[in-house]
Design an enzyme around this catalytic site. Structure first.
Site, PDB file in Angstrom:
ATOM      1  N   HIS A 153       8.611   3.565  -5.696  1.00  0.00           N
ATOM      2  CA  HIS A 153       8.429   2.326  -4.902  1.00  0.00           C
ATOM      3  C   HIS A 153       9.694   2.144  -4.043  1.00  0.00           C
ATOM      4  O   HIS A 153      10.058   3.039  -3.308  1.00  0.00           O
ATOM      5  CB  HIS A 153       8.142   1.178  -5.882  1.00  0.00           C
ATOM      6  CG  HIS A 153       7.689  -0.117  -5.286  1.00  0.00           C
ATOM      7  ND1 HIS A 153       7.240  -0.262  -3.999  1.00  0.00           N
ATOM      8  CD2 HIS A 153       7.617  -1.360  -5.841  1.00  0.00           C
ATOM      9  CE1 HIS A 153       6.907  -1.528  -3.774  1.00  0.00           C
ATOM     10  NE2 HIS A 153       7.128  -2.224  -4.878  1.00  0.00           N
ATOM     11  N   HIS A 171       1.428   7.489   0.301  1.00  0.00           N
ATOM     12  CA  HIS A 171       1.256   6.043   0.103  1.00  0.00           C
ATOM     13  C   HIS A 171      -0.076   5.791  -0.586  1.00  0.00           C
ATOM     14  O   HIS A 171      -1.056   6.468  -0.288  1.00  0.00           O
ATOM     15  CB  HIS A 171       1.275   5.311   1.460  1.00  0.00           C
ATOM     16  CG  HIS A 171       1.546   3.862   1.319  1.00  0.00           C
ATOM     17  ND1 HIS A 171       0.556   2.943   1.022  1.00  0.00           N
ATOM     18  CD2 HIS A 171       2.705   3.169   1.381  1.00  0.00           C
ATOM     19  CE1 HIS A 171       1.099   1.743   0.944  1.00  0.00           C
ATOM     20  NE2 HIS A 171       2.394   1.848   1.148  1.00  0.00           N
ATOM     21  N   ASP A 212       9.902   4.249   3.943  1.00  0.00           N
ATOM     22  CA  ASP A 212      11.194   4.590   3.341  1.00  0.00           C
ATOM     23  C   ASP A 212      11.812   5.832   3.971  1.00  0.00           C
ATOM     24  O   ASP A 212      13.040   6.002   3.929  1.00  0.00           O
ATOM     25  CB  ASP A 212      11.035   4.788   1.830  1.00  0.00           C
ATOM     26  CG  ASP A 212      10.694   3.481   1.136  1.00  0.00           C
ATOM     27  OD1 ASP A 212       9.826   3.475   0.257  1.00  0.00           O
ATOM     28  OD2 ASP A 212      11.297   2.458   1.513  1.00  0.00           O
TER      29      ASP A 212
HETATM   30  C1  SDX Z   1       6.705   1.964  -1.075  1.00  0.00           C
HETATM   31  O1  SDX Z   1       2.332  -0.021  -2.199  1.00  0.00           O
HETATM   32  C2  SDX Z   1       3.122  -0.334  -1.213  1.00  0.00           C
HETATM   33  O2  SDX Z   1       2.737  -0.996  -0.261  1.00  0.00           O
HETATM   34  C3  SDX Z   1       4.556   0.167  -1.375  1.00  0.00           C
HETATM   35  C4  SDX Z   1       5.434   0.006  -0.136  1.00  0.00           C
HETATM   36  C5  SDX Z   1       5.681  -1.457   0.178  1.00  0.00           C
HETATM   37  O3  SDX Z   1       5.935  -1.764   1.338  1.00  0.00           O
HETATM   38  O4  SDX Z   1       5.711  -2.255  -0.798  1.00  0.00           O
HETATM   39  O5  SDX Z   1       4.795   0.626   0.976  1.00  0.00           O
HETATM   40  C6  SDX Z   1       6.798   0.656  -0.339  1.00  0.00           C
HETATM   41  O6  SDX Z   1       6.857   1.967  -2.269  1.00  0.00           O
HETATM   42  C7  SDX Z   1       6.348   3.216  -0.329  1.00  0.00           C
HETATM   43  C8  SDX Z   1       6.215   4.457  -1.265  1.00  0.00           C
HETATM   44  C9  SDX Z   1       7.630   4.967  -1.621  1.00  0.00           C
HETATM   45  N1  SDX Z   1       7.515   6.029  -2.630  1.00  0.00           N
HETATM   46  C10 SDX Z   1       7.779   7.336  -2.343  1.00  0.00           C
HETATM   47  O7  SDX Z   1       8.020   7.738  -1.212  1.00  0.00           O
HETATM   48  C11 SDX Z   1       7.748   8.271  -3.531  1.00  0.00           C
HETATM   49  C12 SDX Z   1       6.933   9.529  -3.213  1.00  0.00           C
HETATM   50  N2  SDX Z   1       5.526   9.113  -3.039  1.00  0.00           N
HETATM   51  C13 SDX Z   1       4.595   9.460  -4.107  1.00  0.00           C
HETATM   52  O8  SDX Z   1       5.132   9.278  -5.394  1.00  0.00           O
HETATM   53  C14 SDX Z   1       3.207   8.824  -3.871  1.00  0.00           C
HETATM   54  O9  SDX Z   1       2.827   9.145  -2.605  1.00  0.00           O
HETATM   55  C15 SDX Z   1       3.012   7.347  -4.080  1.00  0.00           C
HETATM   56  C16 SDX Z   1       3.514   6.895  -5.405  1.00  0.00           C
HETATM   57  C17 SDX Z   1       3.641   6.575  -2.998  1.00  0.00           C
HETATM   58  C18 SDX Z   1       1.491   7.086  -4.019  1.00  0.00           C
HETATM   59  O10 SDX Z   1       0.945   7.836  -5.000  1.00  0.00           O
HETATM   60  P1  SDX Z   1      -0.611   7.738  -5.414  1.00  0.00           P
HETATM   61  O11 SDX Z   1      -1.372   6.893  -4.476  1.00  0.00           O
HETATM   62  O12 SDX Z   1      -0.640   7.396  -6.864  1.00  0.00           O
HETATM   63  O13 SDX Z   1      -1.089   9.194  -5.132  1.00  0.00           O
HETATM   64  P2  SDX Z   1      -0.867  10.412  -6.112  1.00  0.00           P
HETATM   65  O14 SDX Z   1       0.543  10.402  -6.652  1.00  0.00           O
HETATM   66  O15 SDX Z   1      -1.990  10.435  -7.085  1.00  0.00           O
HETATM   67  O16 SDX Z   1      -0.976  11.614  -5.088  1.00  0.00           O
HETATM   68  C19 SDX Z   1      -2.238  12.086  -4.636  1.00  0.00           C
HETATM   69  C20 SDX Z   1      -2.028  13.563  -4.371  1.00  0.00           C
HETATM   70  C21 SDX Z   1      -1.420  14.281  -5.584  1.00  0.00           C
HETATM   71  O17 SDX Z   1      -1.755  15.638  -5.484  1.00  0.00           O
HETATM   72  P3  SDX Z   1      -2.716  16.253  -6.642  1.00  0.00           P
HETATM   73  O18 SDX Z   1      -1.926  16.013  -7.953  1.00  0.00           O
HETATM   74  O19 SDX Z   1      -4.009  15.446  -6.567  1.00  0.00           O
HETATM   75  O20 SDX Z   1      -2.833  17.700  -6.251  1.00  0.00           O
HETATM   76  O21 SDX Z   1      -1.059  13.744  -3.322  1.00  0.00           O
HETATM   77  C22 SDX Z   1       0.137  14.323  -3.862  1.00  0.00           C
HETATM   78  C23 SDX Z   1       0.057  14.188  -5.371  1.00  0.00           C
HETATM   79  O22 SDX Z   1       0.769  15.272  -5.992  1.00  0.00           O
HETATM   80  N3  SDX Z   1       1.264  13.552  -3.364  1.00  0.00           N
HETATM   81  C24 SDX Z   1       2.488  14.041  -3.211  1.00  0.00           C
HETATM   82  C25 SDX Z   1       3.242  12.978  -2.717  1.00  0.00           C
HETATM   83  N4  SDX Z   1       2.470  11.883  -2.581  1.00  0.00           N
HETATM   84  C26 SDX Z   1       1.241  12.242  -2.995  1.00  0.00           C
HETATM   85  N5  SDX Z   1       2.997  15.261  -3.481  1.00  0.00           N
HETATM   86  C27 SDX Z   1       4.319  15.407  -3.207  1.00  0.00           C
HETATM   87  N6  SDX Z   1       5.107  14.442  -2.710  1.00  0.00           N
HETATM   88  C28 SDX Z   1       4.602  13.218  -2.460  1.00  0.00           C
HETATM   89  N7  SDX Z   1       5.394  12.261  -1.974  1.00  0.00           N
END
Ligand code: SDX
Length: 377
Positions: A223, A262, A316
């Protein structure tokens, strides 16, 4: 037999309540605060006006803005007890722990802590908006071995933060980039930290407890902690030529690449183009080969992530490098996110109280079946 209930792990896609504060429109990749597109607010208004909009539902007129600014500026200073308390925290702790402690202490010393009337909560919200930058700036200077610089009531919110951090206000273009980041970070519907604040509020606990809990949620690298993690990642990679190889290794190791992806935006975060444009302006004005190299690495990683995984950056990603170029220390990046998001959190706290329902979901049990406790062994 009863059909197995559908599990919504991570509450993905689950709509739990209505809100009038903002909406994230995935189809058009857009975000509006009280109906106003965030890109228009970032381009035409200052952060103080956006804070007012989120709290009161309308943009302030000149008189309302003047009064709001005067009240905010008067609340910026920390009293001695607070400064001494925060200076006792170990410098090894994360700056988010200092913020969490500060908010908890503000609540402990506020005689109106348990008054959850809209007027009392507005006053607490404004106090936190005004004082958090003073806490963040003092903590950043303490870690640099420097004495805090008191807030200057003659300066605007963004200008004053630079003054308290560095003793000077940079070029208006740099201040503008910072102000734009604050508008973009202010509010984002039911994200994890905002929902945390609503859960705490739904039990009729106090605003300080809800904000302390929200800070805990925002700290996590999935996050708000991502903007700091982005900078650590860029420093780890170093050379733009290494970006692709580094990414391939990271993806092979199933690492989450910070600043990408996201839960709601699947085709790109609507805030990114505005923040990227601000970052590009910071890079251009720096006219420094080291900065140009960091920007080239930042771009290379973004392109590689898009081509390999089709995953777009979130706010971010540009914000992290932008804060680095503004001179802030990396561990202060998420505290800066808090300085802005305190407006969205407290708007949601007030809204939750407006039509409250205790937030208490269910779980599907899959543990051991009922069994007798053996008689004394
Ligand atoms: C913020 O919610 C909000 O609005 C938050 C925010 C706000 O303004 O409040 O926008 C601020 O928190 C932005 C997000 C910051 N976090 C990061 O940058 C951390 C990296 N991001 C990931 O951890 C992820 O993208 C999330 C947590 C943001 C979202 O994850 P989801 O929706 O739970 O999706 P997921 O993890 O299930 O991913 C789906 C697929 C997966 O692949 P498979 O396992 O299905 O093969 O996409 C891949 C994931 O592995 N994936 C990523 C990835 N994001 C998704 N793989 C590598 N790196 C990533 N960043």
């Amino acid at each position: 037999t009863a059909t197995a209930p559908e599990i919504h792990r991570g509450l993905a896609g689950v709509v739990v309540d209505t809100t009038e504060i903002s909406t994230v429109i995935q189809e058009t990749n857009s975000l509006t605060y009280r109906g106003y597109p965030v890109q228009d607010l970032a381009a035409r208004r200052r952060f103080e006006e956006v804070a007012y909009l989120l709290w009161y539902g309308e943009l302030p007129d000149e008189r309302q803005l003047a009064g709001f600014k005067a009240r905010e500026r008067a609340l910026r200073p920390l009293d001695r007890t607070t400064s001494e308390l925060l200076a006792r925290l170990p410098e090894t702790c994360h700056p988010m722990d200092v913020l969490r402690t500060a908010v908890s202490y503000f609540g402990a010393e506020d005689p109106t802590e348990d008054d959850d009337s809209p007027a009392a909560n507005r006053a607490k919200s404004l106090t936190l908006l005004a004082k958090l930058p003073t806490v963040v700036a003092a903590d950043q200077r303490r870690r640099r071995g420097l004495a805090p610089i008191p807030p200057d009531p003659g300066l605007g919110y963004a200008e004053n933060f630079f003054h308290m951090c560095f003793g000077s206000v940079p070029d208006p273009d740099v201040v503008r980039c910072f102000d734009i980041s604050l508008t973009l970070y202010a509010e984002h519907s039911f994200n994890a930290s905002t929902f945390t604040a609503r859960v705490v509020t739904s039990t009729l606990s106090d605003l300080y407890s809800a904000v302390t809990a929200a800070i805990g949620a925002l700290k996590g690298p999935l996050h708000g902690g991502a903007n700091e993690a982005v900078m650590h990642m860029l420093t780890e990679i170093g050379d733009p030529q290494r970006a692709e190889q580094w990414l391939d290794e990271a993806l092979a190791a199933k690492r989450k690449i910070m600043g990408f992806g996201h839960r709601v935006y699947k085709y790109g975060d609507s805030r990114v183009p505005i923040m990227q444009d601000a970052l590009d302006r910071l890079v251009a004005r720096a006219a420094d080969p080291d900065v140009t190299r960091k920007a080239a690495l930042h771009a290379a990683l973004r392109h590689a992530m898009l081509s390999r995984k089709g995953i777009h950056p979130n706010l971010d990603y540009p914000a992290g490098l932008a804060y680095h170029l503004m001179g802030f220390d990396t561990p202060a990046f998420t505290p800066i996110f808090v300085m802005s998001r305190i407006t969205g959190w407290t708007a949601h706290i007030t809204e939750q109280l407006g039509h409250n329902a205790l937030i208490r979901p269910l779980a599907a049990y899959d543990g051991p079946g009922q069994r007798p406790v053996p008689s004394d062994a």
